[in-house]
Structure formats: C-alpha cells, structure tokens
Scaffold this active site. Structure first.
Site, mmCIF file in Angstrom:
data_model
loop_
_atom_site.group_PDB
_atom_site.id
_atom_site.type_symbol
_atom_site.label_atom_id
_atom_site.label_comp_id
_atom_site.label_asym_id
_atom_site.label_seq_id
_atom_site.Cartn_x
_atom_site.Cartn_y
_atom_site.Cartn_z
ATOM 1 N N ASP A 113 2.789 2.743 1.836
ATOM 2 C CA ASP A 113 2.909 1.975 0.604
ATOM 3 C C ASP A 113 4.376 1.849 0.253
ATOM 4 O OD1 ASP A 113 1.965 0.498 -1.497
ATOM 5 O OD2 ASP A 113 0.631 2.057 -2.253
ATOM 6 N N HIS B 54 8.923 -5.509 -1.656
ATOM 7 C CA HIS B 54 8.076 -4.601 -2.433
ATOM 8 C C HIS B 54 7.190 -3.715 -1.562
ATOM 9 C CE1 HIS B 54 8.931 -6.317 -6.469
ATOM 10 N NE2 HIS B 54 9.288 -7.350 -5.726
#
Length: 458
Positions: free
Chosen positions: A364, A156
C-alpha cells in the site's frame, strides 16, 4: 507563485460531503489559497471523448475543468493500462499484470490529449501538480509542446523495486517520461529510493544527493512526502451525532465484547483473504477469544468488472462462511463482512467503538485508514493499531504493532498482543502517534511539496 493547477484522474468534490478522502481535503485547501484550476476526467463516457466540450464550473475561487473519455479510451487507458497493467506491477503483482501493446498506446494517447487540452488553459505563472499513476507520461507530453511551467508529480501508490518494474514492457521509456517532471513525490523513503535506483541503474542518471538526479544535463528532484490527514478535524468527527449513533449501535451489539475493525476497498493489494485466515488463526491459537472478540470488515467493491476482483470477492464470501460456520455461537458471529461504504463521520464512530484496527495490505502506498483510526480514538481509553509492514504508514507509525501480513501466525500474535495490551501502554502508543499526525497533517504535506517545487523553480 501563480495559480495552482491540479491534474488528477477524478476532480473534486470541493464541498466536504463526509465521504471525501484526505487527498481531496488537502487539495481543496491548497487550491483555494491561490485561486486554482482542477483538471481531470469527468467520469463520463461520450462519443467525442477528449475532443469534446470542456466541462467547467467554478466555486470558492477554484475552477474545475473536466473531459469525457470515449469507450475505447476508457477500455485502454483506464481499465486497461492503468488498472490491468500499472496497478498490479506497482503493487508487486506481476502474476496479475496484463501486458498489451494496445493498452499502452491508449494510455499515452489519453495523456497526450489531456496535455493538449490543459495547455490552452495555462497561464505563464501557473504551477502544475499532477497526481498518480494515470499520468506518468503527462509531463513529457507537456514539455513536447514547449510548456515550461514548473510541474510536480505525486504517486499515491507504491513504486516498486527496479527488479520488479523492469518486467513492465518499455519501463525505461515510462520512467524517462517521468523525468520530465521537475519534482517527483513518493509516499515513502523506500519508494523514492526505488525510483532513483531505476533512473541511475537503467537510464544512466547521476545521483547528486539530497534526492536530486541529473539526466541529460537536466536536474530532477525525487523525494518522499508521506501524505497526512486532518487529524484534529477527524477526531471531532468521532463526537458528531452520526458517529455517536453508530457507536451506540455497536456497543449494544457487542455487549461488552471486543471488536477488531478493518476498512478497505475490495482489492487484491489489501490482503483481505490473508486477514480472514489470520483471524481464524487467532481463534485457533488463543481460544479464550472465542465468543469474546469479533472481526468487522467493511469492504466496498471497486473495479468490479475485472476478473481479479470478482475472484477475491468470491474467496472472501467463502472464507466468511467457513470461519463463521466453524466458530459461531447462538449469540456471537466471528466475522461480519459488509460490502458497502460508510460516510467518514459514521466511520469515526465505528473506529472509536473498536478496540483494535487491523490494517494489513500486502502493499500500500500509505493507507489513511490507519491514521484515521488513531485520530478517532478516545484519549482516555484508546484502541490499538495492528499494521502491515508493507503499508507506507508503517514508516511513520512505529508505535503500532507492525506485522507481516503473509504470516497468519504473526498477525494472530499481534492481534492477541493488541487485545490484551494494558491501558497505560495503549495510551502511550496512541499519544505519540496522534501528536505526530497533528504535526504532519494533509496541509503540511501539500505545503512541503509546493515549497520544494518553488525552490526547484528558483
């Protein structure tokens, strides 16, 4: 395909409490379709740890099984290797990484213990789907115990370039363990490319094309699967009573002024100090915004026991005081810094009341705030997304204003463009992104991975 068995650091919730993220929503849907098992850490510390009793509950055809950690396992596996070593390395912050042999040994020990405990629960036709950086070596432990079930993995957070990852002691061993998975999923094309490059350049893997690698006679697939949200459901959150109450409060407070919204955990990867400095530059370079545009930053704390997080919280408090002291007026506060969390329905109302959303992480994996903001907007008068080029979301949201978060000048310019953007252009950009979010939602994400895993299995 038999049961779906999901392995993640934390388990649940199965019920949407209004705080569950897109991952939980997607996994619950996938689990309930086949009747599945969700396995992970209980979040609790005990003397027995992973040797203790398995905590099991069942709801909506889904069985949840959880294990405790000992204090030593928590210190070495979770606080140590996962968050002091892997998290900074995978976010390109080698300067903050702690390389301690004890941490790595603790990490491998917990992966082994979790694999042992899960093995006893597996059925022959089960499909295993493992999540995130806490379990990079998990599949290798399962294979060592002669578990032949298909096993997929999804990361993730970012996967860095080989030149960065090579600084991690025993990086080759870690990636070799990851190759025990049948399918490896990443948030972006860049992340998947970085993984394959490392496997080819450092471990001698053969590139078979279409994301496939051959290593020691075994084929592994490594591709990008950008995670989505349930955009249509989130758009409905913006019309709930809770959302409307927050919108009304904000609109009264703003009194016709414009608001820029940021929502992030306090984390050095999110670029919050850089964001505050960019907002200060906006007020310097475009003085017409003074008294007219405010920044609201919602930033609940995370991993508060780590020194790096203590330091960044102190820096943000100081920057808030500096900017407000310099520019505030009797009836206008430039930065409102809220260190608390809000339910997703409340956030939907806050997003809808904000003309601009500022999402500027330094790195991110994806960043679902960017997608939630777009989903929450009014079609007749949508806001504008200003997005870091280093967020995984930027790969699929080209219609946002994409900026370099390291450049205060560029971010300030992007904010000015967003604030002054004509309505027709705002609508056009929003429409394209919203329709894409509805197509490439959380369900499509999980189904794509499971479909590819089934193809690999066949």
């Amino acid at each position: 395909m038999g049961r779906l068995v999901v392995v993640s650091n934390r388990v649940g919730p199965l019920k949407d409490t209004g705080r569950a993220g897109g991952l939980a929503v997607a996994l619950v849907d996938a689990l309930t379709k086949s009747g599945g098992l969700w396995f992970g850490w209980s979040g609790e510390i005990s003397e027995e740890g992973t040797f203790g009793q398995l905590k099991t509950t069942k709801s909506r055809k889904v069985q949840m099984a959880q294990l405790d950690l000992t204090q030593a396992d928590y210190d070495d596996f979770y606080a140590g290797y996962a968050n002091r070593t892997l998290w900074p390395v995978l976010h390109y912050r080698l300067d903050l990484a702690v390389f301690d042999r004890r941490y790595e040994q603790g990490y491998r020990h917990v992966n082994e213990r979790f694999a042992i405990r899960l093995r006893s629960l597996l059925e022959p036709d089960d499909v295993v789907w493992v999540h995130d950086y806490h379990f990079l070596t998990f599949a290798a432990q399962m294979r060592a115990m002669e578990v032949n079930n298909p096993i997929a993995f999804f990361l993730h957070i970012p996967f860095p370039a080989p030149e960065i990852l090579a600084a991690l002691p025993n990086a080759g061993s870690v990636v070799r363990s990851m190759l025990a998975y049948d399918l490896l999923g990443f948030q972006t094309v860049r992340d998947a490319d970085n993984f394959r490059r490392f496997a080819i350049e450092e471990l001698g893997a053969i590139d078979l094309g279409d994301g496939k690698l051959e290593v020691n006679g075994r084929q592994v697939t490594a591709r990008s699967y950008p995670i989505g949200i349930d955009a249509e459901a989130f758009s409905k959150f913006a019309m709930t009573p809770e959302a409307r109450r927050n919108m009304a409060r904000l609109e009264k407070l703003l009194g016709g002024r414009q608001q820029i919204i940021g929502v992030d955990r306090i984390d050095y990867s999110k670029g919050l100090p850089e964001r505050f400095r960019a907002f200060e530059r906006l007020l310097e370079d475009y003085p017409e915004n003074r008294g007219q545009v405010a920044l609201m930053q919602i930033a609940p704390p995370s991993r508060a026991e780590l020194d790096a997080y203590i330091d960044i919280r102190r820096e943000l408090d100081e920057l808030t005081g500096h900017v407000n002291g310099r520019f505030a007026d009797l009836d206008w506060t430039p930065i409102r810094f809220l260190t608390r969390s809000f339910p997703r329905r409340a956030l939907a109302g806050i997003y809808r009341a904000s003309r601009v959303c500022l999402v500027t992480p330094l790195r991110d994996g994806m960043n679902l705030v960017a997608k939630e903001y777009i989903a929450a907007q009014r079609s007749e008068d949508p806001g504008v997304l200003v997005l870091s080029r280093f967020a995984g979301a930027a790969e699929g949201m080209k219609e946002a204003i994409v900026v370099n978060p390291h450049s205060a000048e560029e971010v300030a310019s992007g904010l000015q463009t967003a604030i002054t953007m004509p309505l027709e252009e705002r609508r056009d950009r929003w429409q394209i992104m919203f329709e894409r979010l509805c197509r490439e939602d959380a369900i499509a994400w999980s189904e794509s991975i499971m479909s590819d895993l089934e193809a690999v299995r066949r």
